[in-house]
Design a protein around this motif. Structure first.
Motif, PDB file in Angstrom:
ATOM      1  N   VAL A 280     -17.800  12.631 -30.796  1.00 32.08           N
ATOM      2  CA  VAL A 280     -18.993  12.484 -31.638  1.00 32.08           C
ATOM      3  C   VAL A 280     -19.600  11.101 -31.431  1.00 32.08           C
ATOM      4  O   VAL A 280     -20.812  10.949 -31.251  1.00 32.08           O
ATOM      5  N   SER A 281     -18.768  10.075 -31.453  1.00 30.14           N
ATOM      6  CA  SER A 281     -19.243   8.706 -31.276  1.00 30.14           C
ATOM      7  C   SER A 281     -19.877   8.524 -29.903  1.00 30.14           C
ATOM      8  O   SER A 281     -20.912   7.871 -29.762  1.00 30.14           O
ATOM      9  N   GLU A 282     -19.269   9.108 -28.865  1.00 26.43           N
ATOM     10  CA  GLU A 282     -19.810   8.981 -27.519  1.00 26.43           C
ATOM     11  C   GLU A 282     -21.154   9.677 -27.392  1.00 26.43           C
ATOM     12  O   GLU A 282     -22.037   9.213 -26.666  1.00 26.43           O
ATOM     13  N   ALA A 283     -21.323  10.807 -28.105  1.00 24.73           N
ATOM     14  CA  ALA A 283     -22.584  11.541 -28.036  1.00 24.73           C
ATOM     15  C   ALA A 283     -23.697  10.827 -28.785  1.00 24.73           C
ATOM     16  O   ALA A 283     -24.842  10.767 -28.316  1.00 24.73           O
ATOM     17  N   LEU A 284     -23.389  10.276 -29.970  1.00 25.26           N
ATOM     18  CA  LEU A 284     -24.410   9.641 -30.792  1.00 25.26           C
ATOM     19  C   LEU A 284     -24.639   8.177 -30.427  1.00 25.26           C
ATOM     20  O   LEU A 284     -25.751   7.672 -30.561  1.00 25.26           O
ATOM     21  N   PHE A 285     -23.583   7.500 -29.985  1.00 20.89           N
ATOM     22  CA  PHE A 285     -23.681   6.076 -29.658  1.00 20.89           C
ATOM     23  C   PHE A 285     -23.120   5.842 -28.258  1.00 20.89           C
ATOM     24  O   PHE A 285     -22.014   5.316 -28.098  1.00 20.89           O
ATOM     25  N   PRO A 286     -23.849   6.246 -27.220  1.00 20.19           N
ATOM     26  CA  PRO A 286     -23.335   6.115 -25.849  1.00 20.19           C
ATOM     27  C   PRO A 286     -23.133   4.658 -25.469  1.00 20.19           C
ATOM     28  O   PRO A 286     -23.882   3.769 -25.886  1.00 20.19           O
ATOM     29  N   THR A 287     -22.107   4.406 -24.661  1.00 13.62           N
ATOM     30  CA  THR A 287     -21.802   3.065 -24.172  1.00 13.62           C
ATOM     31  C   THR A 287     -21.489   3.141 -22.692  1.00 13.62           C
ATOM     32  O   THR A 287     -21.250   4.219 -22.135  1.00 13.62           O
ATOM     33  N   ALA A 288     -21.497   1.996 -22.047  1.00 11.69           N
ATOM     34  CA  ALA A 288     -21.166   1.939 -20.625  1.00 11.69           C
ATOM     35  C   ALA A 288     -19.705   2.302 -20.408  1.00 11.69           C
ATOM     36  O   ALA A 288     -18.870   2.193 -21.316  1.00 11.69           O
ATOM     37  N   ALA A 289     -19.395   2.730 -19.202  1.00 10.55           N
ATOM     38  CA  ALA A 289     -18.016   3.086 -18.857  1.00 10.55           C
ATOM     39  C   ALA A 289     -17.096   1.873 -19.014  1.00 10.55           C
ATOM     40  O   ALA A 289     -17.467   0.741 -18.676  1.00 10.55           O
ATOM     41  N   VAL A 290     -15.911   2.113 -19.542  1.00 12.62           N
ATOM     42  CA  VAL A 290     -14.944   1.043 -19.771  1.00 12.62           C
ATOM     43  C   VAL A 290     -14.366   0.593 -18.436  1.00 12.62           C
ATOM     44  O   VAL A 290     -13.981   1.416 -17.589  1.00 12.62           O
ATOM     45  N   VAL A 291     -14.323  -0.724 -18.232  1.00 12.67           N
ATOM     46  CA  VAL A 291     -13.746  -1.305 -17.024  1.00 12.67           C
ATOM     47  C   VAL A 291     -12.438  -1.973 -17.396  1.00 12.67           C
ATOM     48  O   VAL A 291     -12.394  -2.780 -18.336  1.00 12.67           O
TER      49      VAL A 291
END
Length: 530
Positions: A234-245
């Motif tokens: 849900v968080s990824e869909a509503l608040f997208p962020t860059a891929a974790v490095v």
């Protein structure tokens, strides 16, 4: 429209507004004050100067974090503005062996700091400031957050029902808005209730409906459960962020955050609000910048992510979908962060109208029914309960808030848990007011509480003039209208409460008209026949 339907709506309006009206009063008062939470965050730290060079504060923030938490998992910087007390910093330590490398939970005392206008750690009193009112208006206090939000959500639904049923009930609602009869008992209270309701009716509908939207995932979780497998998705869909490095383990200097902030503001076309640095001092460091919510209606602000060493842009948040954009706009409308000074004052004044609408509705319930009591000197338990709760909440809560502000000024700066004790002072004094409402006659407690509240509020700006260098006239002289406006508003509310106390103390209820009973009317009827 049938008379029976309108009467049923009147019944619904009365009881939906009464049963949770005291919670609604608290929410309206705290939410209205929260429109100026940034200013209160500064006003309640009179040691701090106004921020005039935000980039200087950002440079000081980076230097402080580099020395305090060079190996942290992440840094979070709330960028300073001319309205804020400075830059609020949080950092999350690297996870220990066996712990997950999650984002953590910032906000603990040992992992936060405040950088002042000079770019150095601020030496200011510990306080929750205006953030207390913001959190209280939907999280309440001294109870689990989940239950508080359910309670506030249910009260908000009842508020929406009361507004809609009130529109149906009052067929002459706009005509009544221009009618204000003074010293007419029940009619005066009804006129005041109607006026405050109609004056800001669009605002009342908007703030109530959008308040429900902010809690929609809690109140109606079925759509989320049906479409997403976990809270993370849900968080990824509503608040997208860059891929974790992943952390590389190779040291590398972090780029000057002022360079990143300047580029982000140029690309976004608006000021930056939050800067998050992941794995600072490592070759794989990333810097994410969020656009300020003050610059747009939607609360779902765009976000950019940069390489923390080279400063190269590596990711830009995608445009939100229609549903996310609508929800963001609804939340933005409710919070009002997009509004300038004029819009903020409009929100504030409409919030005052909503507060008066709720308070007058609660008092009107007792005024209306007092005339119907068989013996007004000996009312039944239900009437006494509502009457005492009205005194305790409508009269007691503002008194507690005034004591909260005074606690901010008088508690020792070095007191352990000082911020918590400011809040405790509010509830302790409010509890004392509630106790007085129980043991004493309401006719005595009402003016006493209003007078005490007015006296406390009037003397606050005077205290600031005498005991601090942040008094009303000093702030006007340097052009700091935010702090000067708060002092002037407190003074105006103090005078209003004092005038209200005098009016209530001098009020004398009209003589009760005793209608002749049927048994007394029979002899007179016989005499007329003879």
């Amino acid at each position: 429209m049938s008379k029976g339907f309108r009467q049923s709506q009147a019944f619904l309006h009365t009881w939906s507004g009464l049963l949770l009206g005291w919670i609604l009063f608290l929410v309206f008062v705290a939410g209205t004050i929260a429109f100026w939470r940034e200013g209160l965050n500064r006003w309640m730290r009179p040691e701090l100067a106004r921020v005039e060079q935000p980039m200087r504060v950002l440079a000081g923030s980076q230097a402080f974090l580099a020395g305090k938490a060079p190996d942290a998992k992440s840094w979070i910087i709330a960028v300073a503005t001319d309205q804020s007390p400075g830059a609020q910093l949080f950092w999350i330590p690297q996870p220990k062996p066996g712990e997950t490398g999650g984002r953590g939970r910032p906000g603990r005392r040992d992992t936060q700091a405040l950088i002042g206008a000079d770019g150095k750690p601020a030496n200011a009193r510990d306080t929750r400031g205006g953030e207390f009112f913001y959190r209280f208006h939907f999280d309440l206090q001294y109870m689990p957050v989940i239950w508080a939000r359910w309670l506030v959500g249910f009260a908000t639904m009842m508020m929406l029902v009361a507004i809609m049923s009130g529109i149906v009930t009052h067929k002459k609602i706009f005509k009544d808005f221009f009618t204000l009869r003074r010293a007419k008992g029940q009619r005066s209270w009804l006129d005041g209730h109607n006026a405050t309701a109609v004056l800001a009716l669009p605002f009342h509908l908007m703030i109530t409906y959008t308040g429900l939207v902010t809690l929609m995932a809690l109140l109606m979780p079925w759509a989320v459960v049906a479409n997403y497998t976990s809270e993370r998705t849900v968080s990824e869909a509503l608040f997208p962020t860059a891929a974790v490095v992943e952390r590389s383990g190779r040291p590398a200097p972090l780029i000057d955050l002022r360079t990143i902030a300047a580029d982000a503001e140029r690309r976004l076309g608006a000021p930056a609000s939050f800067i998050e640095v992941s794995d600072p001092g490592d070759a794989s460091a990333r810097v994410s910048v969020s656009q300020s919510a003050h610059s747009m209606l939607s609360s779902r602000t765009p976000r950019l992510t940069y390489d923390g060493v080279s400063g190269r842009l590596v990711w830009r948040s995608p445009p939100p979908g229609a549903a996310a954009e609508t929800a963001g706009a609804m939340i933005g409308l409710h919070a009002g962060r997009f509004a300038g000074y004029g819009g903020r004052w409009l929100y504030f004044l409409c919030g005052i109208a909503g507060t008066l609408m709720v308070a007058s509705g609660l008092v009107l319930w007792t005024v209306k029914r007092r005339e119907r009591l068989p013996d007004p000197t000996r009312p039944h338990f239900g009437f006494q309960l509502v009457e005492r709760l009205n005194v305790a909440v409508v009269g007691g809560f503002p008194f507690g808030i005034a004591c909260f502000f005074w606690a901010n000024r008088l508690l020792p700066v070095a007191l352990s848990g000082r911020a918590a004790w400011e809040v405790h002072a509010l509830f302790i004094t409010w509890g004392m007011a509630a106790l007085a409402a129980v043991v004493a006659k309401p006719s005595r407690v009402w003016p006493t509480l209003f007078a005490a509240t007015g006296l406390l509020l009037v003397t606050l700006p005077l205290y600031d003039i005498i005991a601090t260098d942040r008094g009303l006239f000093a702030m006007i002289a340097i052009g700091d209208l935010m702090i000067a406006g708060i002092d002037a508003t407190l003074l105006a509310f103090g005078v209003t409460f004092l005038l209200l106390a005098r009016r209530v103390a001098n009020y004398r209820p009209p003589a009760r008209r005793v209608r002749p009973s049927r048994t007394h009317a029979v002899p007179k009827l016989l005499e007329s026949v003879e």
